[in-house]
Design a protein around this motif. Structure first.
Motif, PDB file in Angstrom:
ATOM      1  N   LEU A 133       0.828  -1.214   0.000  1.00  0.00           N
ATOM      2  CA  LEU A 133       0.000   0.000   0.000  1.00  0.00           C
ATOM      3  C   LEU A 133       0.858   1.257   0.000  1.00  0.00           C
ATOM      4  O   LEU A 133       1.813   1.362   0.765  1.00  0.00           O
ATOM      5  CB  LEU A 133      -0.878   0.016   1.251  1.00  0.00           C
ATOM      6  CG  LEU A 133      -1.931  -1.085   1.359  1.00  0.00           C
ATOM      7  CD1 LEU A 133      -2.461  -1.161   2.784  1.00  0.00           C
ATOM      8  CD2 LEU A 133      -3.067  -0.846   0.377  1.00  0.00           C
ATOM      9  N   GLU A 136      -1.570   6.967  -0.720  1.00  0.00           N
ATOM     10  CA  GLU A 136      -2.864   7.267  -1.337  1.00  0.00           C
ATOM     11  C   GLU A 136      -3.844   6.109  -1.143  1.00  0.00           C
ATOM     12  O   GLU A 136      -4.997   6.299  -0.765  1.00  0.00           O
ATOM     13  CB  GLU A 136      -2.640   7.519  -2.830  1.00  0.00           C
ATOM     14  CG  GLU A 136      -3.748   8.330  -3.472  1.00  0.00           C
ATOM     15  CD  GLU A 136      -3.416   8.594  -4.937  1.00  0.00           C
ATOM     16  OE1 GLU A 136      -4.278   8.336  -5.780  1.00  0.00           O
ATOM     17  OE2 GLU A 136      -2.261   9.006  -5.212  1.00  0.00           O
ATOM     18  N   GLU A 137      -3.344   4.887  -1.400  1.00  0.00           N
ATOM     19  CA  GLU A 137      -4.192   3.705  -1.210  1.00  0.00           C
ATOM     20  C   GLU A 137      -4.584   3.546   0.259  1.00  0.00           C
ATOM     21  O   GLU A 137      -5.704   3.151   0.596  1.00  0.00           O
ATOM     22  CB  GLU A 137      -3.446   2.450  -1.686  1.00  0.00           C
ATOM     23  CG  GLU A 137      -3.300   2.391  -3.187  1.00  0.00           C
ATOM     24  CD  GLU A 137      -2.231   1.401  -3.633  1.00  0.00           C
ATOM     25  OE1 GLU A 137      -2.430   0.783  -4.670  1.00  0.00           O
ATOM     26  OE2 GLU A 137      -1.195   1.265  -2.938  1.00  0.00           O
ATOM     27  N   HIS A 140      -7.350   5.903   1.173  1.00  0.00           N
ATOM     28  CA  HIS A 140      -8.597   5.392   0.617  1.00  0.00           C
ATOM     29  C   HIS A 140      -9.158   4.285   1.514  1.00  0.00           C
ATOM     30  O   HIS A 140     -10.335   4.302   1.889  1.00  0.00           O
ATOM     31  CB  HIS A 140      -8.331   4.875  -0.802  1.00  0.00           C
ATOM     32  CG  HIS A 140      -9.549   4.378  -1.487  1.00  0.00           C
ATOM     33  ND1 HIS A 140     -10.528   5.219  -1.970  1.00  0.00           N
ATOM     34  CD2 HIS A 140      -9.970   3.116  -1.747  1.00  0.00           C
ATOM     35  CE1 HIS A 140     -11.493   4.496  -2.497  1.00  0.00           C
ATOM     36  NE2 HIS A 140     -11.185   3.215  -2.382  1.00  0.00           N
TER      37      HIS A 140
END
Ligand SMILES: [Zn+2]
Ligand SMILES: [Zn+2]
Length: 171
Positions: A133, A136-137, A140
């Protein structure tokens, strides 16, 4: 009948490790009203186990079984309690039980988005360094993550400092 107390797995119904069932426990031959749903590491097949036979170590002894992977330098007493007397859970990949502050952590099943939001910065840094990860991920996931979606994320809490930790699982 009240479920036995599992020091390292306080809510095995909530974490979906134990469910109500009319099955007869293969170990004690009793119909206790509950059945274990997690992993069993042993030779051969065990059709059904009740929480009491896990809690008192009789299932581990009778079938030479372990319910969790826990490789640790902690005292044998703690390691054995997690391996042999603590209900586990199903996972895609082998999962190592987490430890912190010289003790095994408590397991709470799958993490919710709110759990991810409560992680410390050092834990988030660890995730960004040790999983695929990126930030940004991760941002989210922190907003959107729901149980049973991949990656599956498990929640642990340190019994002493109460910090929340997570581990990741994927098919
Ligand atoms: Zn039993
Ligand atoms: Zn701690």
């Amino acid at each position: 009948m009240e479920l036995p107390n599992f020091k390292y797995h306080p809510d095995p119904i909530g974490s979906d490790s134990i469910c109500e069932s009319s099955e007869i426990c293969e170990c004690c031959g009793k119909q206790t009203g509950y059945r274990y749903k997690g992993s069993i590491y042993c030779k051969g097949d065990i059709s059904s186990l009740c929480p009491w036979c896990i809690a008192d170590g009789s299932a581990a002894k009778k079938y030479d079984a372990q319910f969790n992977n826990f490789y640790s330098d902690l005292p044998d007493e703690i390691v054995k309690e997690v391996q042999e007397r603590t209900p586990g859970f199903y996972s895609f990949q082998e999962q190592d039980w987490l430890e912190h502050c010289d003790d095994a952590c408590e397991f709470y099943g799958q993490a919710l988005a709110s759990d991810l939001q409560s992680l410390s910065q050092s834990e988030v840094n660890w995730i960004l360094e040790n999983t695929y990860l990126d930030s940004e991920e991760w941002e989210h996931l922190k907003q959107e993550h729901v149980p049973d979606s991949e990656p599956v994320i498990y929640k642990y809490v340190c019994r002493k400092c109460k910090e929340v930790f997570v581990s990741f699982d994927e098919s």
